[in-house]
Write a protein that holds these residues in place. Structure first.
Motif: not given
Length: 275
Positions: A67-70, A81-89, A130-138
């Motif tokens: 799971s990723v929070l962008d 891109r993350l959705i297409e790679a299979g991540f719950d975003t 909720g909580e996430f496995d990753a947070v990205i700030c790009l």
């Protein structure tokens, strides 16, 4: 200013002296309709995807992320891109105009229904649940925070959104090179549109003002805080991140004066070796 008013803004406003505009909240008046409509011309999705390759996907998969929070989705490039790679975003942004564009882009690029949330990083836990496995700030987004108080608060919110073994990936321009006069600030990896000019108009220790010129003659500006690399790494440590790896232009051993730094900060607790 409510979302209805913000989504109707077409032109930027910096007042009589744009170099004095150094407030975090002003970004909502910078990412206006006219600029948002042209933002993808600046990025060039295909060229940007080619430039970064699988870097972010591989970093996340290597850590077992699902799971990723962008938090700075912009027009949705990385979320798609993350959705297409299979991540719950989940896709968040402080600009309602950017979110509207991202939602449309998700549908237009693969028919993806982005889960978008309008959220200010300083109160991220209020608006995103909720909580996430990753947070990205790009996308150099963190440099829109002009006070150290805001930066520390936002990083604390990112930290709190992560599971106990989560990871934050956050990037920034190489402002060290810009401040030290070693580069003109043109990016080869992030802003790949060949017909768009993105150059610094003014640089000092508290402001990097960039000018964006588009083929139709339109011109826009962004005011950003020039974060130094080691300063941001120090803030990440202060908030509680245990291990921080920094890459330059997606390379572990960066070339001289890379365009961008990418910090991969892990939350997993590391035993004190001196204890």
């Amino acid at each position: 200013m409510n979302d209805t008013v913000l989504t109707g803004i077409r032109e930027q406003f910096f007042g009589d002296n744009p170099l004095e505009v150094r407030e975090t909240d002003h970004y909502t008046q910078e990412y206006v309709g006219g600029m948002v409509d042209k933002w993808d011309d600046l990025i060039d999705w295909d060229r940007r995807a080619e430039g970064e390759g699988r870097f972010f996907v591989d970093q996340l998969k290597a850590r077992g992320v699902r799971s990723v929070l962008d938090v700075a989705t912009g027009t949705g490039f990385h979320s798609v891109r993350l959705i297409e790679a299979g991540f719950d975003t989940v896709s968040a942004d402080g600009s309602p105009q950017m979110l509207a564009k991202a939602f449309r882009n998700g549908l237009d690029n693969g028919g993806h229904l982005l889960r978008v949330v309008h959220a200010d990083w300083r109160w991220l836990n209020r608006d995103v649940h909720g909580e996430f496995d990753a947070v990205i700030c790009l996308g150099n987004s963190f440099t829109h925070l002009f006070s150290e108080h805001d930066r520390r608060k936002a990083l604390a919110e990112f930290y709190a959104m992560l599971k106990h073994d989560g990871v934050l990936i956050i990037d920034q321009r190489n402002y060290d090179a810009l401040l030290d006069g070693k580069t003109g600030g043109k990016s080869s990896y992030y802003y790949c549109g060949t017909e768009v000019e993105a150059v610094p108009d003014h640089v000092d220790d508290g402001l990097a003002r960039y000018r964006y010129e588009f083929p139709d003659g339109s011109e826009y500006h962004l005011n950003m805080y020039p974060l130094r690399r080691d300063y941001l790494r120090g803030l990440l440590r202060d908030v509680g991140f245990q291990r921080i790896d920094t890459f330059g232009d997606f390379q572990e051993q960066p070339v001289d004066e890379p365009d961008f730094f990418i910090h991969v900060a892990e939350k997993t607790y590391v035993e004190d070796p001196d204890a």
